[in-house]
Scaffold this motif. Sequence first.
Motif, PDB file in Angstrom:
ATOM      1  N   ALA A  30       0.822  -1.338  -0.115  1.00 21.41           N
ATOM      2  CA  ALA A  30      -0.045  -0.229  -0.014  1.00 21.41           C
ATOM      3  C   ALA A  30       1.062   1.383   0.132  1.00 21.41           C
ATOM      4  O   ALA A  30       0.488   2.104  -0.714  1.00 21.41           O
ATOM      5  N   GLY A  31       1.925   1.237   0.722  1.00 23.19           N
ATOM      6  CA  GLY A  31       2.922   2.187   0.699  1.00 23.19           C
ATOM      7  C   GLY A  31       3.396   2.531  -0.796  1.00 23.19           C
ATOM      8  O   GLY A  31       3.611   3.797  -1.102  1.00 23.19           O
ATOM      9  N   PHE A  32       3.952   1.689  -1.342  1.00 27.53           N
ATOM     10  CA  PHE A  32       4.547   1.823  -2.548  1.00 27.53           C
ATOM     11  C   PHE A  32       3.324   2.262  -3.655  1.00 27.53           C
ATOM     12  O   PHE A  32       3.833   3.026  -4.417  1.00 27.53           O
ATOM     13  N   LEU A  33       2.322   1.905  -3.414  1.00 27.59           N
ATOM     14  CA  LEU A  33       1.149   2.483  -4.324  1.00 27.59           C
ATOM     15  C   LEU A  33       0.626   3.609  -3.987  1.00 27.59           C
ATOM     16  O   LEU A  33      -0.160   4.425  -4.923  1.00 27.59           O
ATOM     17  N   ALA A  34       0.478   4.058  -2.820  1.00 31.94           N
ATOM     18  CA  ALA A  34      -0.057   5.435  -2.329  1.00 31.94           C
ATOM     19  C   ALA A  34       0.867   6.550  -2.790  1.00 31.94           C
ATOM     20  O   ALA A  34       0.348   7.309  -3.252  1.00 31.94           O
ATOM     21  N   GLY A  35       1.840   6.628  -2.671  1.00 30.10           N
ATOM     22  CA  GLY A  35       2.660   7.698  -2.905  1.00 30.10           C
ATOM     23  C   GLY A  35       2.285   8.936  -1.966  1.00 30.10           C
ATOM     24  O   GLY A  35       1.523   8.899  -0.994  1.00 30.10           O
ATOM     25  N   GLY A  36       3.014  10.148  -1.866  1.00 28.10           N
ATOM     26  CA  GLY A  36       2.950  11.114  -1.165  1.00 28.10           C
ATOM     27  C   GLY A  36       3.097  10.895   0.143  1.00 28.10           C
ATOM     28  O   GLY A  36       3.512   9.760   0.876  1.00 28.10           O
ATOM     29  N   SER A  37       2.466  11.748   1.193  1.00 26.19           N
ATOM     30  CA  SER A  37       2.559  11.585   2.580  1.00 26.19           C
ATOM     31  C   SER A  37       1.775  10.176   3.137  1.00 26.19           C
ATOM     32  O   SER A  37       2.372   9.652   4.089  1.00 26.19           O
ATOM     33  N   ALA A  38       0.811   9.696   2.443  1.00 22.38           N
ATOM     34  CA  ALA A  38       0.303   8.329   2.775  1.00 22.38           C
ATOM     35  C   ALA A  38       1.169   7.236   2.834  1.00 22.38           C
ATOM     36  O   ALA A  38       1.188   6.505   3.593  1.00 22.38           O
ATOM     37  N   ALA A  39       2.148   7.122   1.711  1.00 22.27           N
ATOM     38  CA  ALA A  39       3.150   6.177   1.627  1.00 22.27           C
ATOM     39  C   ALA A  39       3.833   5.924   2.900  1.00 22.27           C
ATOM     40  O   ALA A  39       4.262   4.921   3.442  1.00 22.27           O
ATOM     41  N   LEU A  40       4.262   7.005   3.416  1.00 23.90           N
ATOM     42  CA  LEU A  40       5.065   7.341   4.815  1.00 23.90           C
ATOM     43  C   LEU A  40       4.404   6.592   5.876  1.00 23.90           C
ATOM     44  O   LEU A  40       4.913   5.717   6.542  1.00 23.90           O
ATOM     45  N   TRP A  41       3.065   6.871   6.032  1.00 18.27           N
ATOM     46  CA  TRP A  41       2.127   6.041   7.006  1.00 18.27           C
ATOM     47  C   TRP A  41       2.276   4.807   6.855  1.00 18.27           C
ATOM     48  O   TRP A  41       2.187   4.125   7.866  1.00 18.27           O
ATOM     49  N   PHE A  42       1.907   4.208   5.471  1.00 20.17           N
ATOM     50  CA  PHE A  42       1.850   2.821   5.435  1.00 20.17           C
ATOM     51  C   PHE A  42       3.356   1.883   5.548  1.00 20.17           C
ATOM     52  O   PHE A  42       3.234   0.876   6.232  1.00 20.17           O
ATOM     53  N   PHE A  43       4.212   2.875   5.264  1.00 21.55           N
ATOM     54  CA  PHE A  43       5.561   2.178   5.359  1.00 21.55           C
ATOM     55  C   PHE A  43       5.740   1.994   7.065  1.00 21.55           C
ATOM     56  O   PHE A  43       6.529   0.989   7.400  1.00 21.55           O
ATOM     57  N   ALA A  44       5.543   3.074   7.701  1.00 22.09           N
ATOM     58  CA  ALA A  44       5.704   3.119   9.384  1.00 22.09           C
ATOM     59  C   ALA A  44       4.791   1.940   9.631  1.00 22.09           C
ATOM     60  O   ALA A  44       5.186   1.247  10.694  1.00 22.09           O
TER      61      ALA A  44
ATOM     62  N   LEU B  10      -2.365  -0.376  13.237  1.00 24.33           N
ATOM     63  CA  LEU B  10      -3.747  -0.055  12.904  1.00 24.33           C
ATOM     64  C   LEU B  10      -3.921   1.314  12.592  1.00 24.33           C
ATOM     65  O   LEU B  10      -4.481   1.837  11.750  1.00 24.33           O
ATOM     66  N   VAL B  11      -3.555   1.978  13.725  1.00 27.47           N
ATOM     67  CA  VAL B  11      -3.663   3.672  13.721  1.00 27.47           C
ATOM     68  C   VAL B  11      -2.675   4.158  12.643  1.00 27.47           C
ATOM     69  O   VAL B  11      -3.346   5.089  12.052  1.00 27.47           O
ATOM     70  N   LEU B  12      -1.657   3.699  12.220  1.00 24.40           N
ATOM     71  CA  LEU B  12      -0.896   4.279  11.303  1.00 24.40           C
ATOM     72  C   LEU B  12      -1.556   3.745  10.008  1.00 24.40           C
ATOM     73  O   LEU B  12      -1.602   4.865   9.311  1.00 24.40           O
ATOM     74  N   VAL B  13      -2.230   2.566   9.772  1.00 27.10           N
ATOM     75  CA  VAL B  13      -2.761   2.479   8.259  1.00 27.10           C
ATOM     76  C   VAL B  13      -3.964   3.403   8.336  1.00 27.10           C
ATOM     77  O   VAL B  13      -4.145   4.117   7.283  1.00 27.10           O
ATOM     78  N   GLY B  14      -4.569   3.520   9.407  1.00 26.28           N
ATOM     79  CA  GLY B  14      -5.598   4.530   9.428  1.00 26.28           C
ATOM     80  C   GLY B  14      -5.230   6.000   9.040  1.00 26.28           C
ATOM     81  O   GLY B  14      -6.102   6.581   8.338  1.00 26.28           O
ATOM     82  N   VAL B  15      -4.220   6.658   9.486  1.00 29.69           N
ATOM     83  CA  VAL B  15      -3.754   7.792   9.062  1.00 29.69           C
ATOM     84  C   VAL B  15      -3.383   7.784   7.796  1.00 29.69           C
ATOM     85  O   VAL B  15      -3.555   8.847   7.177  1.00 29.69           O
TER      86      VAL B  15
END
Length: 144
Positions: free
Chosen positions: A67-81, A134-139
């Motif tokens: 999801a992080g690789f596909l999301a891009g932008g700031s969302a990617a960082l949250w998924f990677f975290a 879970l929270v990080l994914v939500g963010v």
Amino acid sequence: MILALVTLALHGALAGLFYTFSMSVMPGLNAIAPEQAEEAMRSINRKILNPWLYIVFLGSPIAALVAGFLAGGSAALWFFAAAAVSFAGSFLVTVGINVPMNNALDAGKMSWKDYSSRWTTWNTLRAVASIASLVLVGVGLANL
């Protein structure tokens, strides 16, 4: 978006599994005779190894990473975290601590007294890490 929602569901299921063990299963087993608790936990440890567990357990960090690789932008960082926290707090703790303890209990090399408190402490760490993931994914979802 669909992968992000699947990622959220996987992390929620994993957090719920670990939370349930620390908050009800282990206290319930501690309320019965140690020999019965050991036998029940051995049975649980055998039965939990099934495809549904593997989908949730292995799928959570992998889905967050993808999801992080596909999301891009700031969302990617949250998924990677989320992937990193899930991997370190769930996967590594499980394979490095909880599973070896399960194996020791199964082999009769660890008593319930030595097992229960220590196992529950590490499981609670897995629950906290999974809730944090879970929270990080939500963010991450909120930043898509």
